[in-house]
Design a protein around this motif. Structure first.
Motif, PDB file in Angstrom:
ATOM      1  N   LYS A   1       0.815  -1.200   0.000  1.00 24.86           N
ATOM      2  CA  LYS A   1       0.000   0.000   0.000  1.00 24.86           C
ATOM      3  C   LYS A   1       0.859   1.266   0.000  1.00 24.86           C
ATOM      4  N   PHE A   2       0.216   2.375  -0.361  1.00 28.98           N
ATOM      5  CA  PHE A   2       0.773   3.725  -0.227  1.00 28.98           C
ATOM      6  C   PHE A   2       2.023   3.967  -1.076  1.00 28.98           C
ATOM      7  N   ALA A   3       1.963   3.599  -2.348  1.00 33.01           N
ATOM      8  CA  ALA A   3       3.091   3.843  -3.251  1.00 33.01           C
ATOM      9  C   ALA A   3       2.975   5.236  -3.858  1.00 33.01           C
ATOM     10  N   SER A   4       3.136   6.249  -3.038  1.00 34.61           N
ATOM     11  CA  SER A   4       2.971   7.641  -3.485  1.00 34.61           C
ATOM     12  C   SER A   4       3.890   7.949  -4.659  1.00 34.61           C
ATOM     13  N   GLY A   5       3.317   8.559  -5.693  1.00 35.17           N
ATOM     14  CA  GLY A   5       4.107   8.960  -6.847  1.00 35.17           C
ATOM     15  C   GLY A   5       4.448   7.847  -7.812  1.00 35.17           C
ATOM     16  N   CYS A   6       3.845   6.671  -7.651  1.00 41.06           N
ATOM     17  CA  CYS A   6       4.259   5.524  -8.473  1.00 41.06           C
ATOM     18  C   CYS A   6       3.915   5.693  -9.950  1.00 41.06           C
ATOM     19  N   MET A   7       2.927   6.540 -10.279  1.00 37.91           N
ATOM     20  CA  MET A   7       2.529   6.677 -11.676  1.00 37.91           C
ATOM     21  C   MET A   7       3.614   7.319 -12.529  1.00 37.91           C
ATOM     22  N   ALA A   8       4.530   8.057 -11.919  1.00 38.75           N
ATOM     23  CA  ALA A   8       5.614   8.690 -12.681  1.00 38.75           C
ATOM     24  C   ALA A   8       6.982   8.191 -12.243  1.00 38.75           C
ATOM     25  N   ALA A   9       7.012   7.094 -11.489  1.00 40.06           N
ATOM     26  CA  ALA A   9       8.276   6.620 -10.932  1.00 40.06           C
ATOM     27  C   ALA A   9       9.126   5.904 -11.980  1.00 40.06           C
ATOM     28  N   ASP A  10      10.437   6.077 -11.842  1.00 44.21           N
ATOM     29  CA  ASP A  10      11.392   5.324 -12.660  1.00 44.21           C
ATOM     30  C   ASP A  10      11.734   3.987 -12.018  1.00 44.21           C
ATOM     31  N   ILE A  11      11.658   3.952 -10.692  1.00 42.14           N
ATOM     32  CA  ILE A  11      11.941   2.721  -9.958  1.00 42.14           C
ATOM     33  C   ILE A  11      11.129   2.757  -8.669  1.00 42.14           C
ATOM     34  N   VAL A  12      10.638   1.581  -8.254  1.00 43.28           N
ATOM     35  CA  VAL A  12       9.832   1.512  -7.033  1.00 43.28           C
ATOM     36  C   VAL A  12      10.434   0.474  -6.097  1.00 43.28           C
ATOM     37  N   CYS A  13      10.032   0.575  -4.858  1.00 43.82           N
ATOM     38  CA  CYS A  13      10.550  -0.296  -3.809  1.00 43.82           C
ATOM     39  C   CYS A  13       9.375  -0.981  -3.116  1.00 43.82           C
ATOM     40  N   VAL A  14       9.492  -2.279  -2.872  1.00 43.57           N
ATOM     41  CA  VAL A  14       8.490  -3.008  -2.099  1.00 43.57           C
ATOM     42  C   VAL A  14       9.186  -3.680  -0.919  1.00 43.57           C
ATOM     43  N   GLY A  15       8.432  -3.962   0.137  1.00 41.37           N
ATOM     44  CA  GLY A  15       9.012  -4.521   1.349  1.00 41.37           C
ATOM     45  C   GLY A  15       8.935  -6.032   1.384  1.00 41.37           C
ATOM     46  N   ILE A  16      10.068  -6.666   1.693  1.00 41.71           N
ATOM     47  CA  ILE A  16      10.125  -8.118   1.833  1.00 41.71           C
ATOM     48  C   ILE A  16      10.812  -8.445   3.159  1.00 41.71           C
ATOM     49  N   PRO A  17      10.644  -9.671   3.669  1.00 45.47           N
ATOM     50  CA  PRO A  17      11.209  -9.987   4.980  1.00 45.47           C
ATOM     51  C   PRO A  17      12.730  -9.934   4.995  1.00 45.47           C
ATOM     52  N   GLY A  18      13.267  -9.665   6.163  1.00 47.25           N
ATOM     53  CA  GLY A  18      14.704  -9.771   6.375  1.00 47.25           C
ATOM     54  C   GLY A  18      15.079 -11.171   6.814  1.00 47.25           C
TER      55      GLY A  18
END
Length: 381
Positions: A137-154
């Motif tokens: 959730k809450f991927a602010s600005g994703c519509m114009a993003a060049d790269i995005v980050c998602v969370g995965i377990p450590g």
């Protein structure tokens, strides 16, 4: 020292951008995101190279200078200020291998980064990295993003802290489900991954030790993110106060009562709100400026100073929200209509103080550090 011709030209371009934003902000709110063409304009102003490593073509802005630019944008439109604030968050990526960073900036230093770290989702280890599935959730600005980050377990190698995994947005599904009362134009949509493999070298620990040896990369990364979001609220509150002062000077009551500026409670209330915002804002910028001076002198930002930066950011967000609420409460029945300008500002002011980085828990955490204890929340710097 006077401005150079280049400074003046840059100022003119920034003012022209703000003028266009004033004309288009309703468009952005209605479609629920800031479009790529306007983000490209922000790129040309240098906002998305302000935290790119200088070795990859970045043009570092001292944090307080960057924050003041975000505040000015937010005074015109909080959503666009929020999206532009992510120009600070490339510092998160400083712990990535240099080879990965070189690839990120291979097309130039103006990289738009967006993140949706939570809730942390499933990641199955593979030979080269992780097979990722889930919805964030809450991927602010994703519509114009060049790269995005998602969370995965450590895992054991991250001391249990979750990882951020970088991926090109075209490899994910963007679910346009952003239906909110505040910051409507941020495009904080959900991201969905189905069996997306991400190389281990494209993952990082948020706030991890950077491999970039530049002053900005010694500035506390999570603290900078908190400041960048908090200052949006200052711009929103500034817009509310400017509106209130103009309205007070000009509008007569429909009941025949004295105009707003002729009422003692209105004058005193708006003046009190003005003082509150300026006081919180001064503390906020004082903490940011002092930290940068420490780094420029070759020293690190200590825990106590970081606590002041976190405290001043949370306090600014809360104070700004209170200021906007106060303006609305003083403004009479005109402010109850959906199309009244204060309604959009009221919704926008609500959002920053609700962010985890700016929550009331930051007061307790900062107080603990100032009294020689460990912070009471994770990821405090």
């Amino acid at each position: 020292m006077g401005k150079t011709q280049g400074d003046a030209a840059g100022g003119d371009a920034f003012d022209e951008m703000l003028a266009e934003l004033a004309e288009r902000r309703q468009e952005f709110r209605e479609q629920c995101y800031v479009p790529r063409d306007f983000v490209a304009r922000l790129k040309r102003l240098g906002l998305y190279r302000a935290s790119t490593p200088e070795r990859f073509g970045g043009e570092t802005l001292p944090p307080a200078e960057f924050l003041r630019k975000i505040e000015r944008i937010s005074a015109v439109d909080g959503s666009t200020g929020w999206v532009a604030s992510f120009g600070s968050q490339l510092v998160y990526l400083g712990s990535l291998p240099l080879e990965t960073q070189a690839e990120i900036y291979s097309d130039g230093p103006d990289v738009v980064f967006a993140g949706a770290l939570f809730p942390v989702q499933q990641a199955t280890p593979t030979e080269r990295g992780f097979l990722v599935n889930g919805r964030w959730k809450f991927a602010s600005g994703c519509m114009a993003a060049d790269i995005v980050c998602v969370g995965i377990p450590g895992d054991d190698s991250t001391s249990g802290r979750p990882r951020g995994a970088l991926v090109r947005p075209e490899r994910l599904e963007i679910v346009r489900d952003w239906d909110v009362v505040g910051m409507r134009g941020t495009g904080s949509f959900d991201l969905v991954a189905e069996d997306v493999e991400i190389g281990r070298e494209w993952t990082f620990i948020r706030g991890g030790e950077p491999v970039i040896d530049e002053p900005l990369y010694r500035y506390p990364a999570i603290t900078y993110a908190a400041q960048s979001l908090s200052v949006v609220s200052a711009g929103v509150a500034r817009a509310a106060l400017d509106f209130a002062e103009q309205e007070g000077a000009g509008r007569a009551s429909i009941t025949g009562a004295p105009g707003l500026a002729d009422r003692a409670y209105y004058r005193a209330g708006i003046a009190e709100a003005e003082a509150a915002l300026r006081s919180a804002r001064a503390y906020f910028y004082e903490a940011a400026d002092e930290a940068w001076r420490e780094l420029a002198a070759g020293r690190l930002v200590g825990d106590r100073h970081n606590a002041h930066m976190r405290l001043s950011a949370a306090h600014l967000a809360r104070t700004a929200s209170e200021v906007v609420h106060k303006v609305v409460s003083l403004s009479g029945t005109a402010a109850i209509y959906h199309d009244h300008p204060l309604q959009a500002l009221l919704g926008d002011a609500l959002v920053p103080q609700e962010h985890a980085f700016l929550s009331p828990a930051m007061y307790d955490a900062a107080g603990a550090v100032l009294m020689g204890r460990a912070p009471t929340v994770p990821a405090f710097r």
